[in-house]
Scaffold this motif. Structure first.
Motif, PDB file in Angstrom:
ATOM      1  N   TRP A  37       4.141  -3.367   8.610  1.00 29.64           N
ATOM      2  CA  TRP A  37       3.752  -3.424   7.198  1.00 29.64           C
ATOM      3  C   TRP A  37       4.575  -2.455   6.365  1.00 29.64           C
ATOM      4  O   TRP A  37       4.991  -2.781   5.249  1.00 29.64           O
ATOM      5  CB  TRP A  37       2.258  -3.140   7.036  1.00 29.64           C
ATOM      6  N   SER A  38       4.815  -1.261   6.888  1.00 27.70           N
ATOM      7  CA  SER A  38       5.615  -0.280   6.152  1.00 27.70           C
ATOM      8  C   SER A  38       7.042  -0.761   5.939  1.00 27.70           C
ATOM      9  O   SER A  38       7.596  -0.634   4.843  1.00 27.70           O
ATOM     10  CB  SER A  38       5.625   1.056   6.893  1.00 27.70           C
ATOM     11  N   VAL A  39       7.633  -1.331   6.981  1.00 31.27           N
ATOM     12  CA  VAL A  39       8.993  -1.862   6.862  1.00 31.27           C
ATOM     13  C   VAL A  39       9.031  -3.011   5.856  1.00 31.27           C
ATOM     14  O   VAL A  39       9.947  -3.100   5.036  1.00 31.27           O
ATOM     15  CB  VAL A  39       9.526  -2.306   8.245  1.00 31.27           C
ATOM     16  N   LEU A  40       8.023  -3.885   5.884  1.00 30.57           N
ATOM     17  CA  LEU A  40       7.964  -4.997   4.936  1.00 30.57           C
ATOM     18  C   LEU A  40       7.909  -4.492   3.501  1.00 30.57           C
ATOM     19  O   LEU A  40       8.640  -4.978   2.635  1.00 30.57           O
ATOM     20  CB  LEU A  40       6.762  -5.891   5.230  1.00 30.57           C
ATOM     21  N   VAL A  41       7.082  -3.492   3.256  1.00 29.63           N
ATOM     22  CA  VAL A  41       6.952  -2.949   1.897  1.00 29.63           C
ATOM     23  C   VAL A  41       8.241  -2.240   1.474  1.00 29.63           C
ATOM     24  O   VAL A  41       8.644  -2.321   0.308  1.00 29.63           O
ATOM     25  CB  VAL A  41       5.735  -2.004   1.811  1.00 29.63           C
ATOM     26  N   LEU A  42       8.921  -1.580   2.405  1.00 33.50           N
ATOM     27  CA  LEU A  42      10.153  -0.872   2.062  1.00 33.50           C
ATOM     28  C   LEU A  42      11.337  -1.814   1.865  1.00 33.50           C
ATOM     29  O   LEU A  42      12.157  -1.602   0.977  1.00 33.50           O
ATOM     30  CB  LEU A  42      10.489   0.155   3.144  1.00 33.50           C
ATOM     31  N   VAL A  43      11.436  -2.859   2.681  1.00 35.20           N
ATOM     32  CA  VAL A  43      12.576  -3.772   2.612  1.00 35.20           C
ATOM     33  C   VAL A  43      12.439  -4.755   1.445  1.00 35.20           C
ATOM     34  O   VAL A  43      13.420  -5.064   0.777  1.00 35.20           O
ATOM     35  CB  VAL A  43      12.751  -4.521   3.958  1.00 35.20           C
ATOM     36  N   LEU A  44      11.231  -5.251   1.225  1.00 31.41           N
ATOM     37  CA  LEU A  44      10.971  -6.188   0.127  1.00 31.41           C
ATOM     38  C   LEU A  44       9.949  -5.556  -0.819  1.00 31.41           C
ATOM     39  O   LEU A  44       8.763  -5.867  -0.744  1.00 31.41           O
ATOM     40  CB  LEU A  44      10.426  -7.510   0.680  1.00 31.41           C
ATOM     41  N   PRO A  45      10.385  -4.673  -1.696  1.00 33.41           N
ATOM     42  CA  PRO A  45       9.432  -3.886  -2.482  1.00 33.41           C
ATOM     43  C   PRO A  45       8.421  -4.708  -3.274  1.00 33.41           C
ATOM     44  O   PRO A  45       7.223  -4.438  -3.185  1.00 33.41           O
ATOM     45  CB  PRO A  45      10.313  -3.073  -3.421  1.00 33.41           C
ATOM     46  N   VAL A  46       8.853  -5.700  -4.009  1.00 32.70           N
ATOM     47  CA  VAL A  46       7.912  -6.461  -4.842  1.00 32.70           C
ATOM     48  C   VAL A  46       7.124  -7.454  -3.995  1.00 32.70           C
ATOM     49  O   VAL A  46       5.891  -7.453  -3.998  1.00 32.70           O
ATOM     50  CB  VAL A  46       8.664  -7.191  -5.984  1.00 32.70           C
ATOM     51  N   LEU A  47       7.829  -8.292  -3.249  1.00 35.18           N
ATOM     52  CA  LEU A  47       7.172  -9.303  -2.428  1.00 35.18           C
ATOM     53  C   LEU A  47       6.326  -8.659  -1.327  1.00 35.18           C
ATOM     54  O   LEU A  47       5.200  -9.089  -1.068  1.00 35.18           O
ATOM     55  CB  LEU A  47       8.216 -10.244  -1.820  1.00 35.18           C
ATOM     56  N   TRP A  52       1.206  -7.401   1.071  1.00 39.33           N
ATOM     57  CA  TRP A  52       0.329  -6.365   1.613  1.00 39.33           C
ATOM     58  C   TRP A  52      -0.995  -6.323   0.863  1.00 39.33           C
ATOM     59  O   TRP A  52      -2.053  -6.174   1.471  1.00 39.33           O
ATOM     60  CB  TRP A  52       1.003  -4.989   1.539  1.00 39.33           C
ATOM     61  N   PHE A  53      -0.952  -6.458  -0.457  1.00 42.58           N
ATOM     62  CA  PHE A  53      -2.169  -6.376  -1.259  1.00 42.58           C
ATOM     63  C   PHE A  53      -3.181  -7.436  -0.845  1.00 42.58           C
ATOM     64  O   PHE A  53      -4.373  -7.180  -0.790  1.00 42.58           O
ATOM     65  CB  PHE A  53      -1.832  -6.520  -2.741  1.00 42.58           C
ATOM     66  N   PHE A  54      -2.706  -8.645  -0.537  1.00 45.58           N
ATOM     67  CA  PHE A  54      -3.615  -9.724  -0.200  1.00 45.58           C
ATOM     68  C   PHE A  54      -3.917  -9.836   1.298  1.00 45.58           C
ATOM     69  O   PHE A  54      -5.007 -10.276   1.681  1.00 45.58           O
ATOM     70  CB  PHE A  54      -3.073 -11.068  -0.714  1.00 45.58           C
ATOM     71  N   ALA A  55      -2.981  -9.445   2.170  1.00 46.14           N
ATOM     72  CA  ALA A  55      -3.167  -9.697   3.597  1.00 46.14           C
ATOM     73  C   ALA A  55      -3.036  -8.459   4.481  1.00 46.14           C
ATOM     74  O   ALA A  55      -3.246  -8.561   5.678  1.00 46.14           O
ATOM     75  CB  ALA A  55      -2.145 -10.740   4.061  1.00 46.14           C
ATOM     76  N   GLY A  56      -2.714  -7.324   3.909  1.00 45.40           N
ATOM     77  CA  GLY A  56      -2.440  -6.143   4.713  1.00 45.40           C
ATOM     78  C   GLY A  56      -3.689  -5.438   5.208  1.00 45.40           C
ATOM     79  O   GLY A  56      -4.815  -5.764   4.808  1.00 45.40           O
ATOM     80  N   PRO A  57      -3.484  -4.469   6.079  1.00 42.14           N
ATOM     81  CA  PRO A  57      -4.619  -3.707   6.610  1.00 42.14           C
ATOM     82  C   PRO A  57      -5.247  -2.850   5.514  1.00 42.14           C
ATOM     83  O   PRO A  57      -4.566  -2.349   4.635  1.00 42.14           O
ATOM     84  CB  PRO A  57      -3.978  -2.832   7.693  1.00 42.14           C
ATOM     85  N   ARG A  58      -6.535  -2.708   5.584  1.00 40.27           N
ATOM     86  CA  ARG A  58      -7.270  -1.905   4.600  1.00 40.27           C
ATOM     87  C   ARG A  58      -7.447  -0.491   5.126  1.00 40.27           C
ATOM     88  O   ARG A  58      -7.496  -0.261   6.339  1.00 40.27           O
ATOM     89  CB  ARG A  58      -8.637  -2.524   4.318  1.00 40.27           C
ATOM     90  N   SER A  59      -7.569   0.446   4.219  1.00 36.21           N
ATOM     91  CA  SER A  59      -7.781   1.839   4.638  1.00 36.21           C
ATOM     92  C   SER A  59      -9.184   2.006   5.201  1.00 36.21           C
ATOM     93  O   SER A  59     -10.072   1.209   4.943  1.00 36.21           O
ATOM     94  CB  SER A  59      -7.537   2.789   3.468  1.00 36.21           C
ATOM     95  N   LYS A  60      -9.341   3.038   5.965  1.00 34.13           N
ATOM     96  CA  LYS A  60     -10.626   3.308   6.618  1.00 34.13           C
ATOM     97  C   LYS A  60     -11.703   3.564   5.576  1.00 34.13           C
ATOM     98  O   LYS A  60     -11.483   4.273   4.609  1.00 34.13           O
ATOM     99  CB  LYS A  60     -10.525   4.527   7.522  1.00 34.13           C
ATOM    100  N   ALA A  61     -12.874   3.003   5.798  1.00 34.72           N
ATOM    101  CA  ALA A  61     -14.007   3.255   4.893  1.00 34.72           C
ATOM    102  C   ALA A  61     -14.583   4.635   5.203  1.00 34.72           C
ATOM    103  O   ALA A  61     -14.775   4.993   6.348  1.00 34.72           O
ATOM    104  CB  ALA A  61     -15.079   2.190   5.068  1.00 34.72           C
TER     105      ALA A  61
END
Length: 62
Positions: A37-47, A52-61
């Motif tokens: 996920w980190s590589v995806l966000v870094l390589v394709l910043p906008v997309l 990530w916003f719609f399908a990525g892992p959520r932070s711990k509650a």
């Protein structure tokens, strides 16, 4: 006085990507998922940020 819109948009995108990376690292996902996920966000910043916003892992509650 000549602040350009592109600079402001770029700064907002940078802040959003940093927020996404922090949220990914704090999530309960496995190490491999966090790296991907980190590589995806870094390589394709906008997309990557949108995906990530719609399908990525959520932070711990708390």
């Amino acid at each position: 006085m000549g602040v350009e819109v592109n600079g402001i948009v770029g700064l907002l995108l940078l802040v959003a990507n940093v927020w996404a990376i922090i949220s990914i690292v704090q999530s309960s996902a496995g190490t491999g998922s966090k790296v991907l996920w980190s590589v995806l966000v870094l390589v394709l910043p906008v997309l990557g940020l949108i995906i990530w916003f719609f399908a990525g892992p959520r932070s711990k509650a708390s």
